[in-house]
Scaffold this motif. Sequence first.
Motif, PDB file in Angstrom:
ATOM      1  N   UNK A  86      -9.096  -2.330  -4.575  1.00 14.03           N
ATOM      2  CA  UNK A  86      -8.823  -2.835  -3.233  1.00 14.03           C
ATOM      3  C   UNK A  86      -7.518  -3.625  -3.220  1.00 14.03           C
ATOM      4  N   UNK A  87      -6.830  -3.446  -2.182  1.00 14.57           N
ATOM      5  CA  UNK A  87      -5.551  -4.090  -1.974  1.00 14.57           C
ATOM      6  C   UNK A  87      -5.643  -5.606  -2.149  1.00 14.57           C
ATOM      7  N   UNK A 108       4.356  -2.582 -12.841  1.00 13.12           N
ATOM      8  CA  UNK A 108       3.302  -3.602 -12.888  1.00 13.12           C
ATOM      9  C   UNK A 108       2.096  -3.201 -12.050  1.00 13.12           C
ATOM     10  N   UNK A 109       2.366  -2.553 -10.929  1.00 14.90           N
ATOM     11  CA  UNK A 109       1.234  -2.091 -10.109  1.00 14.90           C
ATOM     12  C   UNK A 109       0.422  -1.042 -10.849  1.00 14.90           C
ATOM     13  N   UNK A 110       1.142  -0.201 -11.599  1.00 13.95           N
ATOM     14  CA  UNK A 110       0.457   0.821 -12.380  1.00 13.95           C
ATOM     15  C   UNK A 110      -0.431   0.188 -13.446  1.00 13.95           C
ATOM     16  N   UNK A 111       0.122  -0.814 -14.124  1.00 16.99           N
ATOM     17  CA  UNK A 111      -0.643  -1.491 -15.178  1.00 16.99           C
ATOM     18  C   UNK A 111      -1.874  -2.190 -14.588  1.00 16.99           C
ATOM     19  N   UNK A 159       0.794  -1.221   0.000  1.00 14.41           N
ATOM     20  CA  UNK A 159       0.000   0.000   0.000  1.00 14.41           C
ATOM     21  C   UNK A 159       0.823   1.266   0.000  1.00 14.41           C
ATOM     22  N   UNK A 160       2.093   1.178  -0.354  1.00 14.02           N
ATOM     23  CA  UNK A 160       2.883   2.409  -0.297  1.00 14.02           C
ATOM     24  C   UNK A 160       2.609   3.279  -1.513  1.00 14.02           C
ATOM     25  N   UNK A 161       2.673   4.585  -1.287  1.00 12.76           N
ATOM     26  CA  UNK A 161       2.421   5.537  -2.363  1.00 12.76           C
ATOM     27  C   UNK A 161       3.743   5.887  -3.021  1.00 12.76           C
TER      28      UNK A 161
END
Lengths: 529, 565
Positions: B400-401, B118-121, B97-99
Motif C-alpha cells: 500500500x502506498x 529505493x522504491x524497488x528495494x 504511484x507512478x509506474x
Amino acid sequence: MNRRDFIRKAVPVTALPFLLNGFPLRAYGRAPFLETLVAAASATDRVLVLIQLGGGNDGINTVIPLNQDSAYMNVRPNIAIPLNSVLTLSDHLDVGLHPAMGGMKSLYDEGKLTIVQGVSYPNPNLSHFRATDIWLTASDSNVTLNTGWLGRYLEDEFPDYPNDPVMPDPLAIQIGAVVSFGLQGTARTMGIAIQSPDTFYQLVNAGRGGGTDTAPDTPAGRELTYIREVAVQSQAYAGQVKVAADKAQNRSALWPAAGQNTLADQLKIVSRLIAGGLKTRVYVVNLGGFDNHSAQVDVSDTRTGIHATLLGRLSTAMMAFQDDLRLLGVEHRVLGMTFSEFGRRVSSNASRGTDHGTAAPMFLFGQPVQPGVVGSNPSLTDLTNGNLKMQYDFRSVYASVLSQWFGVSNTDLQAILLKGFQQISVIRPGVAVNVEEPDIKPTDFRLLQNYPNPFNPSTTIAYEIPRESNVSLKVYDMMGREIATLVDEFRPAGRYKAQFHANGLPSGTYIYRIQANSFSDQKKMVILK
Amino acid sequence: MKRREFLENLAVSSPSDHSFHSLTATSPRNSTPRAVSGIEPYAGVWNFQTASHLLRRTMYGARRSEVLLAASGSLSSVVSTLLADQPEPSPPLGPDGISWVHAVYDQAYGQNEGIYRNYLKAWWMGLMVNQGLSLREKMVLFWHNHFANEATDIQDARSMYRQNALFRRMAFGNFKQLVKEVTLDPAMLVYLNGYLNRGDGRNIPDENYARELLELFTVGKGPQIGEGNYTHYTEADVKAAARVLTGYRVTGSPRDRTLLNQPLGSTFDPARHDPSNKQFSSAFQNRVITGRTGADGAKELDDLLDMIFAQPETARHLCRKLYRWFVYYEIDQAVEQSVIIPLSQVLISNNYEVKPVLETLLKSAHFFDPINMGCYIKTPVDLVAGTIRQLFSELPDLSSWRNYPLADTLRNTAATLQMNLLDPPDVAGWKAFYQTPDFYKSWINTATLPVRGSYTDSLVNGIRPRNSSTTYRVDVLAYVQRFTAPGDPFKLVDDIIADLLPFDLTSNQKEYLLYHVMGLTHTAEYEWTQRWNEYVANPSNSQALTITLQALLKFVLRMAEYQLA
C-alpha cells in the motif's frame, strides 16, 4: 531564572576536575574563589540514587522500636532480634538497627543517614505489582498512572529529551536489564538500562558459576557463544557510558568481592559513572528477595537468616558506596534513597516469616542529608488490620527530595506529583534549595549573596528591606563602570529578588551594589562563560 | 498457588509440541558434533517445534498462526504448500504511484532512477513482510545472492526489477534454464560487462562474465592444482567461454545508445561474435565447441551450458550453496557424502529442476536433525522482515502506498545491518554464505548487534518512519493473547520462548525472565494471574501491564538466542 535552570545551564562539570579554562585545577590552590566555583558548579550535577528493595522489606526488624520491647517480643516471638544485639542510635536510644546493619549505623553516626519512619500511603495495596506501581508512579492507591514520578520530573526538566542540547548523557540509568517504571515518561522511558560486562555475562549464562548454562559445543552452541561474546563487547564499549566508567576507578577498600553482593556490584558501576563525569541525574538499582513469608530468620539464631543477609548486603553496599564517593571526591553530589513496595505484617507467622504489610521506614543517605530520625517509632499495638499506621506519605518524601535536592519549584512539584504534599526536612541547610522561610517581615536591611555564583548567563540577587524605601540596585565592573540598573524605585517592606542577565559581558568579577534609604552594601559576583 | 505447584501443573499441562530440545540436553560428544543423518526422509515427530524449524528456515520469521497451521498438517503437505507456484505480485511503483518498470529510458527516467531503485528495494522488502506460506521470497533472495548484481553499478532500476522478477518466476524452476536467462539478462550483461564482450575486429574478449559463470555460478572454483588450473576449470577455459559469449548486446539501455529505442532486453549481434572453435581443458573433457556463424552463433551458449551442466560439480556447487542457505555453513566430509552428493544426484536426475532438490532437503532427516536446529544466524533481512512478521498481529500492507515509508525504513535498517538488498558487496554475494571461517558470524559484530537490538526495541516501543505520520507498534497485549494462558506466567514465558527462540532456555534464564524482567516475586507468582485477570476485566487499564510485557519482549528479542534460527 530559577535554580534548576541554573543547574541545567551552568558549566559542564565534566571539565572541572581536570581543567579550568585550560589550566589544571591544581594551579589555583585553595583560593576561596575556586572553592565557590567548584561548589557551585558541582551543584550542576546533583544525583539521586534510588535503591529498590524488592519484595517488601520488613521494616520492624530493620528499624527496631526499642521503646516497645515487650510488645515487640510479643508479636514476633519467633523472629524477634535479641534486644541486646540491636545497634542503638546514640541520639535516639529508643531506635535500633538490625545487627547486620553495622555499615549504616556508621553512616548514621557520621551524619550521613536519615531514617523516615512509618512511610506508606492511604489505603495501601498489598499486591507486589500494584504496590510497586504505586510507589513508582506516585499515584493514589485507587488511581492508575501511566508514567513514573521520576519520569515526570525528568520530562519536566528536559522537555526536549532525547534531543536536549545541554544534556548529552542519559537522563537516568537503570543498572540491570529493564528500565524501571519509575522512569517512564509520557511518550517514552526517560532512562536506559545498562549492565556491566560481568553482570551481563551472568545474565546470558545465568549460571552464576554453575557452569551448566554454558552453551555446548554444538553448531547452535557455537553460534550462540559467539553472539554472546559480541554482545558483551558491544555493551562494554557503549559510547559515553563506557568513557565515563573508564575515567574513574572504584577506590574504596570496603567493596565486597564481585559476585558477593549484587547491590554493591551495581553501586560500584554507579559510583564510577558519577565520578567519571556522566551528567545523568538519576540512577536506579535493585536488591530483591525481601518477600520473606518464611524462614526470614534462622531457627537457631534470629540474628541470622535471609533477612539478615539482605540487610547486611544493603548496609555493606551503602557503606562502601559512600566511602567510594568520598574518595572519588563526589560525595557532596550524591543523595541516596531506599524504598520498598510495602513493609510487613506486625505479627510474624508460624513459619518464621512475615506476610505483606504496609508502612515501613525509608532511608536517605549521603553527605547532603539532614541526618537523624524523622518521625517516631511505629506503635506495634495501635494497628489497622494488623498493620502499622502511616506517619508519612511516601510522596512527601518524594516532594522533599525533588524540591530540596533538585530545586523543583512548587508549581512544578504540583505537576509532577499531581497534588501538594507537605515537605519534611531531608537535606541539610546550606545544601537544600527552596526551603521555605517563614513569611515575616525582615527586621534589617540586607543584601544577600547572589545565586547561583558563578553564573552564566543569569543570576538572582536577593535583598530585604524592613520598611518602605527608595531602592537602587546596580551592577558595576571592577573598574567601577556601571553595567546595569536592576532596580531604581520605591518599594514597600519585604524580601525581593532581582534577576541579572550577563548577556554579552565577558567572564570576570563584577560588583552589585544596593542603596536603600541610608543603607548601602555591595558584594561580588563572577560571570563564568 | 505456590511456584512449585505452578511448575508441576505446567509439566502436566505442557503440550508435547512445546517440548523443546534444549541446547544443554544434547548428548555428550567429544568434539563439535555434526549430524550424521542424510537426505533420507525425516521420520520423526511433526509438531510445533519441527514446524517452527521448517518455517524459520524457509520464510522470514514463523508466525504462530502459520506454525500452528503447518503443525496441524503433515510435513509433506507443508513442503508442497511452500513450493507451490504463486501469482506474480504487482510491480513496484514510484513516488505518487507512478509506474516506471516499463518506462523508456529518457531524461526524466534517468533523473529519477536512483529514487526508483529505493522504491524497488522497499517493494521487495514489502513482499517479504507480506509473504504467505511460501518459500518463494527466500529463494528469490537466494538467487539474488547467487547471481549477485549491484544496482548501484547497473544504474537502471528497470533492469534490476526485471532480474528480480526473473528470480521470482523461476524461484523453484530449472537451474540450467535460469543460468541461460541470467546470461542474457540485461542487468547481468551490464554488471559483468557481457555487453562489451566482442569477438570482432581487434576487440579482445571481456572475460568478466565467463569467469564468474564458472567460478561462482556453475562449476565453482576448486583447489588450485596447477598454474591457472582450479580443478573444475582453468584460465584457458575462462578465455574459451568468453569467446563463446561474445556478441550479446543490451537493448533499451543507455549502455548501448544505438539500441536504446528498443524495449529493455538483450540481443545477439552475429557481427560481434567470435565464430572460431573454442577448445576447453581436461576439466571439460577437452571438449571443443564448434564455432558458429550468423544467428546460429547464439546457439554456442547452449553448447557451453550443455558442457558445463554435464559436470557433476555444477550440481554439487549449487547444492552446497543451498545447504548453506537453508541448513548450516559447515560442510565436512560426512555432509558432503551424505547430503551434498545425494542432493546433487537428485538435481541431475531431475534435469536440473530445483524443486525436487528443495523438496528432498526440506523433508530430510538431516534437515530436522536436532544438531542442525538453532545454528543459523539470522540474516539482516531475516531479522528485519521476520521480527515484524513474528510480532504484529495485523501486518501492515507494505504494497500500500501509505506504508511505503515503513518499507523504506525496513530496507534501510537491513542495509545498516550490512544487507543492502539489490546491492550486495560484490559479485560473490554476501560473505555470510561463502567466507571462511566466519560465514554467518560475519553478520554480527559490535556495530551491528546493537543496531539489531535497537531495531527490535523500536518495533516494541513504536517506530515512526521518516515522512510518515503513522507509528507502527507491536500490540504486546494482542501478541500475548495468541497464547493459551497469558495469565499463567510460567506458561506465558514458555510460549514466548517457543514462539521467538529456536530452542528452549535454561531454567536459570527463565527464572531471570520471570523474576527480574517480569518482576515476579517468588511465592507470589499468582499476582501475575491477578494482574492479568484485572486487565481482562478492565482492558482500558493496561498501561503498567503493557510496559512489563514490552520490557519482556524487548529483553527476549535482545537475547543472543533470538539472533538464531
